[in-house]
Design a protein around this motif. Sequence first.
Motif, short mmCIF file in Angstrom:
data_model
loop_
_atom_site.label_atom_id
_atom_site.label_comp_id
_atom_site.label_asym_id
_atom_site.label_seq_id
_atom_site.Cartn_x
_atom_site.Cartn_y
_atom_site.Cartn_z
N ASP A 1 -12.42 15.21 17.54
CA ASP A 1 -12.05 16.27 16.61
C ASP A 1 -10.70 15.92 16.00
O ASP A 1 -9.65 16.44 16.41
CB ASP A 1 -11.98 17.61 17.35
N VAL A 2 -10.70 15.00 15.05
CA VAL A 2 -9.46 14.50 14.47
C VAL A 2 -9.62 14.32 12.96
O VAL A 2 -10.74 14.26 12.44
CB VAL A 2 -9.06 13.14 15.09
N LYS A 3 -8.48 14.22 12.29
CA LYS A 3 -8.43 13.84 10.89
C LYS A 3 -7.56 12.60 10.79
O LYS A 3 -6.34 12.69 10.93
CB LYS A 3 -7.85 14.95 10.02
N CYS A 4 -8.16 11.48 10.59
CA CYS A 4 -7.42 10.22 10.52
C CYS A 4 -7.90 9.41 9.33
O CYS A 4 -9.11 9.35 9.07
CB CYS A 4 -7.60 9.40 11.80
N SER A 5 -6.98 8.80 8.64
CA SER A 5 -7.37 7.94 7.52
C SER A 5 -6.34 6.82 7.36
O SER A 5 -5.18 6.96 7.76
CB SER A 5 -7.47 8.73 6.22
N HIS A 6 -6.80 5.73 6.80
CA HIS A 6 -5.90 4.63 6.49
C HIS A 6 -6.36 3.98 5.20
O HIS A 6 -7.55 4.04 4.84
CB HIS A 6 -5.86 3.60 7.62
N GLY A 7 -5.43 3.39 4.49
CA GLY A 7 -5.80 2.74 3.25
C GLY A 7 -4.72 1.79 2.79
O GLY A 7 -3.55 1.93 3.16
N ALA A 8 -5.12 0.83 1.98
CA ALA A 8 -4.19 -0.14 1.44
C ALA A 8 -4.63 -0.51 0.04
O ALA A 8 -5.83 -0.68 -0.22
CB ALA A 8 -4.13 -1.38 2.32
N THR A 9 -3.67 -0.62 -0.86
CA THR A 9 -3.97 -1.03 -2.22
C THR A 9 -2.97 -2.10 -2.66
O THR A 9 -1.80 -2.07 -2.28
CB THR A 9 -3.87 0.15 -3.21
N SER A 10 -3.45 -3.04 -3.45
CA SER A 10 -2.59 -4.06 -4.06
C SER A 10 -3.00 -4.19 -5.51
O SER A 10 -4.19 -4.31 -5.83
CB SER A 10 -2.73 -5.40 -3.35
N GLY A 11 -2.03 -4.14 -6.39
CA GLY A 11 -2.38 -4.24 -7.79
C GLY A 11 -1.19 -4.67 -8.64
O GLY A 11 -0.05 -4.68 -8.19
N ASN A 12 -1.49 -5.00 -9.88
CA ASN A 12 -0.47 -5.40 -10.82
C ASN A 12 0.05 -4.18 -11.57
O ASN A 12 -0.44 -3.06 -11.41
CB ASN A 12 -1.04 -6.43 -11.80
N VAL A 13 1.05 -4.40 -12.41
CA VAL A 13 1.55 -3.34 -13.27
C VAL A 13 0.42 -2.84 -14.16
O VAL A 13 -0.37 -3.62 -14.69
CB VAL A 13 2.73 -3.87 -14.14
N ASP A 14 0.30 -1.52 -14.30
CA ASP A 14 -0.76 -0.92 -15.10
C ASP A 14 -0.58 -1.31 -16.57
O ASP A 14 0.41 -0.92 -17.20
CB ASP A 14 -0.73 0.61 -14.94
N GLU A 15 -1.53 -2.07 -17.08
CA GLU A 15 -1.40 -2.59 -18.45
C GLU A 15 -1.44 -1.48 -19.50
O GLU A 15 -0.76 -1.56 -20.53
CB GLU A 15 -2.51 -3.61 -18.73
N GLU A 16 -2.21 -0.42 -19.23
CA GLU A 16 -2.27 0.68 -20.20
C GLU A 16 -0.94 1.42 -20.28
O GLU A 16 -0.45 1.75 -21.37
CB GLU A 16 -3.40 1.64 -19.83
N GLU A 17 -0.34 1.68 -19.13
CA GLU A 17 0.97 2.34 -19.13
C GLU A 17 2.00 1.44 -19.79
O GLU A 17 2.88 1.91 -20.54
CB GLU A 17 1.39 2.66 -17.70
N LEU A 18 1.93 0.15 -19.51
CA LEU A 18 2.86 -0.80 -20.11
C LEU A 18 2.72 -0.81 -21.63
O LEU A 18 3.72 -0.78 -22.36
CB LEU A 18 2.61 -2.19 -19.52
N PHE A 19 1.48 -0.85 -22.10
CA PHE A 19 1.23 -0.85 -23.54
C PHE A 19 1.75 0.44 -24.18
O PHE A 19 2.34 0.41 -25.27
CB PHE A 19 -0.26 -1.00 -23.83
N TYR A 20 1.56 1.57 -23.49
CA TYR A 20 2.01 2.86 -24.03
C TYR A 20 3.52 2.85 -24.25
O TYR A 20 4.01 3.25 -25.30
CB TYR A 20 1.63 3.98 -23.06
N MET A 21 4.27 2.38 -23.26
CA MET A 21 5.73 2.37 -23.41
C MET A 21 6.18 1.38 -24.47
O MET A 21 7.10 1.65 -25.24
CB MET A 21 6.38 2.07 -22.05
#
Length: 435
Positions: free
Chosen positions: A364-384
Amino acid sequence: MTTTLEQPAQTTSQEPAWLAERRASGLEQFKNLPMPTAKDEKWRFASVGRLSIDNYNPAEAPGIDKLSVLDKRSSLVSERAGRSVYVDDTQAAFEGISEELAAKGVIYLPIDEAVEKHPGLMEKYFLKESTELGSKKFFGLHAASTRAGAILYVPKGVTIEAPFVNYYWTSGDRSAVFPHTLIVAEDNAYVSVVDVFFSEGDQNEALNVAVANIHAGAGANVFRKVVQDWNDKTVSFQLDTTVAERDAQVKNVAVNIGAERARYEAQTRIEGPGADVKMYSLTVAEENQEFDQRTYQIHNAPNAVSDLLYKNALLDSSRTIFSGLIKVAEGAQQTDAYQTNRNLLLDPSADANSMPGLEILANDVKCSHGATSGNVDEEELFYMMSRGIPKRAAMQLMVFGFFEEVIEKVASDELAENLRALIHKKFDAKLSQPT
């Protein structure tokens, strides 16, 4: 040059039998345990072939002038309840506590004074909590050698708003240092501590093997912040443990900027229901730096919470390793445990490795784990960029937005601004280069 690390530590006073025994045991542990290898699961992905502690020697005491200069440079936090400064394991300054806090039973002392004046407290807690995450050999070396550090004890029900700040510097060449921070907060106590690790300059090579232990009693509230900005010729081990009792609240925020190779082991053991432990880390890696992060969240009691968020930003050919395990014991029902590792890759040659894991024996637990690896968001970069912001400036804004979630956790405007300045100093040279 041959190393003298296998020789017993030189102490300034006659130590009690229990401490001499722990030092001797640590030295034997260091001598007898093998160096890590690539086949060791607890060192998976680490560049163990590049790991060497040969030719380092116990740091020699610097001159009075150097102690004075680095004492003056120890200024990240202005308001404090106590302050210590160590340079190459030599005490440069130790600002004790107020008479009011002393009257309440608060203890804030260097290691040797604490051993002499409070032997019962020190025998109970000092060098008792080791690591289970792969660096027992190096913990043994620390136990045999440590003589620099601050001991903080806060009695039941005592609240201290201003932080205690400990500065640990290296200045000698091929020097080994062994800083130690011990925090004991009794039931319903409240305290915060800032540990700062700095190099005097860019050229001195150093080995750091640091240990910090937190013991949070029932209902205690402990907030520890770590700032690590060694130079790029330093090999660093930071071996931390936390023990949280019933309804304790513990928060750790670590900002890791420097070192050639840095290994950070954080082990948390929850022993009482209602405990809440938060762990945050921000790492900035560039060139050939390697940051190796190993964490262990152990839930031995029901109805408790642990939450971990580690963020890494990587430039050039730098590497990070994150390996985290949440372990929930059979009787630890209604555990809430979380673990997140996020990596922002700013160069194609940067390398981020993530290994989150769960070991759950309760149903009876709530446990989670996660990992992400990514580059700079190109859409956000283009917007700025479409709004007239140059590409490198836009990237910089995005990177510091990525960092801000952790920086704001330090809950101090002054320290947060100083941390941003340290990170800017490291990133500006890279991110301001023309594309």
